[in-house]
Design an enzyme around this catalytic site. Structure first.
Site, short mmCIF file in Angstrom:
data_model
loop_
_atom_site.label_atom_id
_atom_site.label_comp_id
_atom_site.label_asym_id
_atom_site.label_seq_id
_atom_site.Cartn_x
_atom_site.Cartn_y
_atom_site.Cartn_z
N THR A 123 -0.47 -5.37 -2.56
CA THR A 123 -1.31 -6.29 -1.77
C THR A 123 -0.53 -7.56 -1.42
O THR A 123 0.41 -7.94 -2.14
CB THR A 123 -2.57 -6.69 -2.58
OG1 THR A 123 -3.17 -7.83 -1.98
CG2 THR A 123 -2.25 -7.03 -4.03
N ASP A 124 -0.95 -8.22 -0.35
CA ASP A 124 -0.33 -9.50 0.02
C ASP A 124 -0.62 -10.58 -1.02
O ASP A 124 0.05 -11.61 -1.07
CB ASP A 124 -0.77 -9.97 1.42
CG ASP A 124 -2.28 -10.24 1.55
OD1 ASP A 124 -3.04 -10.01 0.58
OD2 ASP A 124 -2.70 -10.67 2.64
N GLU A 125 -1.64 -10.34 -1.88
CA GLU A 125 -2.01 -11.36 -2.87
C GLU A 125 -0.92 -11.55 -3.92
O GLU A 125 -0.91 -12.57 -4.62
CB GLU A 125 -3.34 -11.00 -3.53
CG GLU A 125 -4.47 -10.95 -2.52
CD GLU A 125 -5.85 -11.00 -3.15
OE1 GLU A 125 -5.99 -11.55 -4.25
OE2 GLU A 125 -6.79 -10.47 -2.52
N TYR A 147 -6.48 -10.36 -10.98
CA TYR A 147 -6.32 -9.19 -10.12
C TYR A 147 -4.91 -9.13 -9.54
O TYR A 147 -4.19 -8.14 -9.69
CB TYR A 147 -7.34 -9.22 -8.96
CG TYR A 147 -6.97 -8.30 -7.81
CD1 TYR A 147 -7.02 -6.91 -7.95
CD2 TYR A 147 -6.54 -8.82 -6.57
CE1 TYR A 147 -6.64 -6.07 -6.90
CE2 TYR A 147 -6.17 -7.99 -5.53
CZ TYR A 147 -6.23 -6.61 -5.69
OH TYR A 147 -5.85 -5.78 -4.66
N LYS A 151 -1.77 -6.54 -10.08
CA LYS A 151 -1.16 -5.80 -8.97
C LYS A 151 0.34 -6.10 -8.89
O LYS A 151 1.15 -5.22 -8.61
CB LYS A 151 -1.84 -6.15 -7.64
CG LYS A 151 -3.26 -5.64 -7.49
CD LYS A 151 -3.36 -4.11 -7.50
CE LYS A 151 -2.78 -3.48 -6.25
NZ LYS A 151 -3.00 -2.00 -6.25
P1 NAD Z 1 -11.86 0.31 -3.97
O1 NAD Z 1 -12.30 -0.57 -5.09
O2 NAD Z 1 -12.77 0.54 -2.82
O3 NAD Z 1 -11.52 1.78 -4.56
C1 NAD Z 1 -10.81 1.94 -5.75
C2 NAD Z 1 -10.98 3.39 -6.20
O4 NAD Z 1 -10.18 3.58 -7.38
C3 NAD Z 1 -12.41 3.76 -6.55
O5 NAD Z 1 -12.75 4.98 -5.93
C4 NAD Z 1 -12.40 3.89 -8.06
O6 NAD Z 1 -13.33 4.84 -8.54
C5 NAD Z 1 -10.95 4.31 -8.32
N1 NAD Z 1 -10.50 3.95 -9.68
C6 NAD Z 1 -10.62 2.73 -10.29
N2 NAD Z 1 -10.11 2.81 -11.53
C7 NAD Z 1 -9.64 4.08 -11.69
C8 NAD Z 1 -9.00 4.75 -12.75
N3 NAD Z 1 -8.73 4.15 -13.93
N4 NAD Z 1 -8.65 6.06 -12.58
C9 NAD Z 1 -8.91 6.68 -11.41
N5 NAD Z 1 -9.54 6.10 -10.38
C10 NAD Z 1 -9.89 4.80 -10.52
O7 NAD Z 1 -10.45 -0.25 -3.52
P2 NAD Z 1 -9.82 -0.35 -2.05
O8 NAD Z 1 -10.30 -1.56 -1.41
O9 NAD Z 1 -9.96 0.98 -1.38
O10 NAD Z 1 -8.29 -0.60 -2.44
C11 NAD Z 1 -7.37 0.49 -2.57
C12 NAD Z 1 -6.01 -0.08 -2.95
O11 NAD Z 1 -5.57 -1.01 -1.96
C13 NAD Z 1 -6.01 -0.85 -4.27
O12 NAD Z 1 -4.81 -0.55 -4.95
C14 NAD Z 1 -6.05 -2.31 -3.84
O13 NAD Z 1 -5.44 -3.15 -4.81
C15 NAD Z 1 -5.24 -2.25 -2.55
N6 NAD Z 1 -5.56 -3.31 -1.58
C16 NAD Z 1 -6.82 -3.44 -1.07
C17 NAD Z 1 -7.09 -4.41 -0.12
C18 NAD Z 1 -8.45 -4.56 0.52
O14 NAD Z 1 -8.60 -5.39 1.41
N7 NAD Z 1 -9.45 -3.77 0.12
C19 NAD Z 1 -6.08 -5.28 0.29
C20 NAD Z 1 -4.81 -5.15 -0.28
C21 NAD Z 1 -4.55 -4.14 -1.19
#
Ligand code: NAD
Length: 326
Positions: A123-125, A147, A151
């Protein structure tokens, strides 16, 4: 080709899997999704009957299960994470366990079976607050929240498996995603669903924090470019090209939902709230031909329309989240 995708019952991972399953090309991969189905994951996000999709419910920290799945996999795209900053402030334990220990469990198994590339979604964070300019992939990591610290840890661990063991790891660092199927706790779907329900929306502090907005389809396109054309050990920033203060974002959401500023409730700022995130994605553009295709205004309007038309998807999730918070 067998592709293991973790966390694909969530927002971004499920969008990525839907995109790949929609392809008919003979080289389209068979996909195994590994997801624990935490509060953030739902099977409604996945086309379970699809002949090229297998769903396995489980934890990425379950070394035995991960070993079995990795033995059958050719490549990995790793989305699974605890992803909500506010939750990491009230309790960081699950963030360390899933984001750090879970990623290490996957990396160890990938190494054992030579599964590569291993695309790690960061993530950009991890860059922390960027007051001016934009962070490049060379910039140091200065995460602020539990968080982003978890990451950054998993991001660095993934890169360490490349440097130490030569595993073909590729890391993406993207900005704030928006689009359909996002759990209604993050700002865009929370505000949309509150406004559709006639409720107020909580704006942190003065609303001056700046984020870059990236349509989830553009993000998934970027991830696919990294998987298919990226290079081992490389990091790729993926941005959307629309920087907005939370105030400006709120104004656009109010307008899209036909609501006024009296629906906005100013709440105490989030602890340690980073002022601005901004990534320079020149590398993804020049090396992979990445370009965001969605214009923010129409992407946001389509997202509002999706939530308006899919109450059956988000109402149970929101109810569940409300019950959990008492
Ligand atoms: P989300 O919270 O919607 O989905 C996360 C998924 O991971 C869920 O389906 C959950 O059940 C599963 N999960 C959590 N813990 C688990 C475990 N221990 N074992 C197996 N599955 C598990 O997240 P998202 O928004 O789809 O983000 C996906 C990825 O992208 C993450 O790695 C997040 O850090 C990264 N990200 C997201 C954003 C954003 O804007 N949403 C931005 C930057 C990076």
């Amino acid at each position: 080709m067998n592709l293991l995708v973790t966390g694909a019952a969530g927002f971004i991972g499920s969008t990525y899997v839907r995109t790949l399953l929609a392809r008919d090309a003979p080289a389209a991969p068979r996909i195994t999704v590994l997801d624990k189905l935490t509060y953030a994951g739902t099977l409604d996000n996945l086309e379970l009957g699809h002949p090229r999709l297998e769903f396995v419910r489980g934890d990425i920290r379950d070394a035995e299960l991960v070993d079995k799945l990795m033995a059958e996999a050719d490549q990995v795209v790793h989305f699974a994470a605890e992803s909500h900053v506010d939750r990491s402030i009230t309790g960081a334990g699950d963030f360390v366990l899933t984001n750090v220990v879970g990623t290490q469990t996957l990396l160890d198994a990938a190494l054992r079976y030579g599964v590569a590339p291993f695309v790690h979604i960061s993530t950009d964070e991890v860059y922390g607050s960027v007051e001016t300019g934009s962070a490049t992939e060379e910039d140091p990591l200065r995460p602020s929240s539990p968080y982003s610290a978890s990451k950054a840890s998993s991001d660095l661990l993934a890169l360490a498996y490349h440097r130490t063991h030569g595993l073909d790891v590729r890391v993406t660092r993207c900005s704030n995603n928006y689009g359909p199927h996002q759990f209604p706790e993050k700002v865009v779907p929370l505000f949309i669903t509150n406004l559709l329900d006639g409720e107020r929306v909580p704006l942190y502090g003065e609303g001056l924090n700046v984020r870059d907005w990236l349509h989830v389809d553009d993000h998934c396109h970027g991830v696919e470019l990294v998987r298919t054309q990226g290079s081992p050990g490389e990091i790729y920033n993926i941005g959307g090209g629309t920087e907005l203060t939370n105030r400006d974002l709120t104004a656009q959401l109010l307008e899209a939902c036909g609501a006024d500023w009296d629906r906005v409730e100013h709440v105490e700022d989030r602890k340690g709230h980073d002022l601005r995130y901004s990534v320079d994605w020149t590398k993804a553009r020049t090396e992979l031909g990445y370009r965001p295709r969605h214009d923010f205004a129409s992407g946001l309007a389509a997202t509002v329309a999706w939530y308006r038309d899919h109450r059956a998807w988000w109402e149970p999730l929101k109810r569940r989240a409300g019950e959990e918070h008492g």
